[in-house]
Design a protein around this motif. Structure first.
Motif, PDB file in Angstrom:
ATOM      1  N   ARG A 145       2.186   1.686  -3.485  1.00 40.16           N
ATOM      2  CA  ARG A 145       1.122   2.151  -4.374  1.00 40.16           C
ATOM      3  C   ARG A 145       0.893   3.651  -4.205  1.00 40.16           C
ATOM      4  O   ARG A 145       0.794   4.401  -5.172  1.00 40.16           O
ATOM      5  CB  ARG A 145      -0.177   1.395  -4.091  1.00 40.16           C
ATOM      6  N   ARG A 146       0.861   4.102  -2.958  1.00 42.35           N
ATOM      7  CA  ARG A 146       0.635   5.526  -2.700  1.00 42.35           C
ATOM      8  C   ARG A 146       1.814   6.374  -3.159  1.00 42.35           C
ATOM      9  O   ARG A 146       1.639   7.457  -3.713  1.00 42.35           O
ATOM     10  CB  ARG A 146       0.329   5.750  -1.226  1.00 42.35           C
TER      11      ARG A 146
ATOM     12  N   ASP B 284       3.880   5.636  -5.582  1.00 44.66           N
ATOM     13  CA  ASP B 284       3.811   5.657  -7.045  1.00 44.66           C
ATOM     14  C   ASP B 284       2.791   6.691  -7.523  1.00 44.66           C
ATOM     15  O   ASP B 284       3.031   7.395  -8.514  1.00 44.66           O
ATOM     16  CB  ASP B 284       3.443   4.272  -7.596  1.00 44.66           C
TER      17      ASP B 284
ATOM     18  N   GLU C 115       0.834  -1.206   0.000  1.00 43.53           N
ATOM     19  CA  GLU C 115       0.000   0.000   0.000  1.00 43.53           C
ATOM     20  C   GLU C 115       0.867   1.254   0.000  1.00 43.53           C
ATOM     21  O   GLU C 115       0.581   2.220  -0.710  1.00 43.53           O
ATOM     22  CB  GLU C 115      -0.940  -0.001   1.211  1.00 43.53           C
TER      23      GLU C 115
END
Length: 74
Positions: A46-47, A49, A43
Motif C-alpha cells: 500500500r505504501r 503504491d 501495508e
C-alpha cells in the motif's frame, strides 16, 4: 529490591543496541496490535503504491528528524 526491579536495573546496564533488541523482542511477542507477515506485506505494498502513484512524497531522513524535533523540546 524485587526481581523485576533487579532485572530492569540489569537490562539498563546493557549497551543501547542490546536494550533495543530486547525491547523489540518483547513488543513483537506481546503487542496486541502486532501485524502478521501478510499484514506487513499488504501495508508495504500500500505504501509503495502511494509513492509510485505520487499520492505521497518522499522526505529525507533529515526532514523526518526535523519534523520530530518538536516532540523533544521542553
Amino acid at each position: 529490591m524485587n526481581s523485576r526491579a533487579n532485572l530492569l536495573a540489569a537490562v539498563m546496564q546493557l549497551p543501547d543496541a542490546d536494550r533495543f533488541e530486547i525491547a523489540m523482542s518483547i513488543l513483537d511477542r506481546t503487542s496486541p496490535a502486532a501485524m502478521d507477515e501478510d499484514e506487513i506485506l499488504a501495508e508495504a505494498i500500500r505504501r509503495q503504491d502511494g509513492l509510485q502513484s505520487g499520492a505521497v512524497d518522499t522526505i529525507s531522513y533529515e526532514e523526518l528528524v526535523r519534523g520530530q524535533d518538536h516532540l523533544y523540546q521542553t
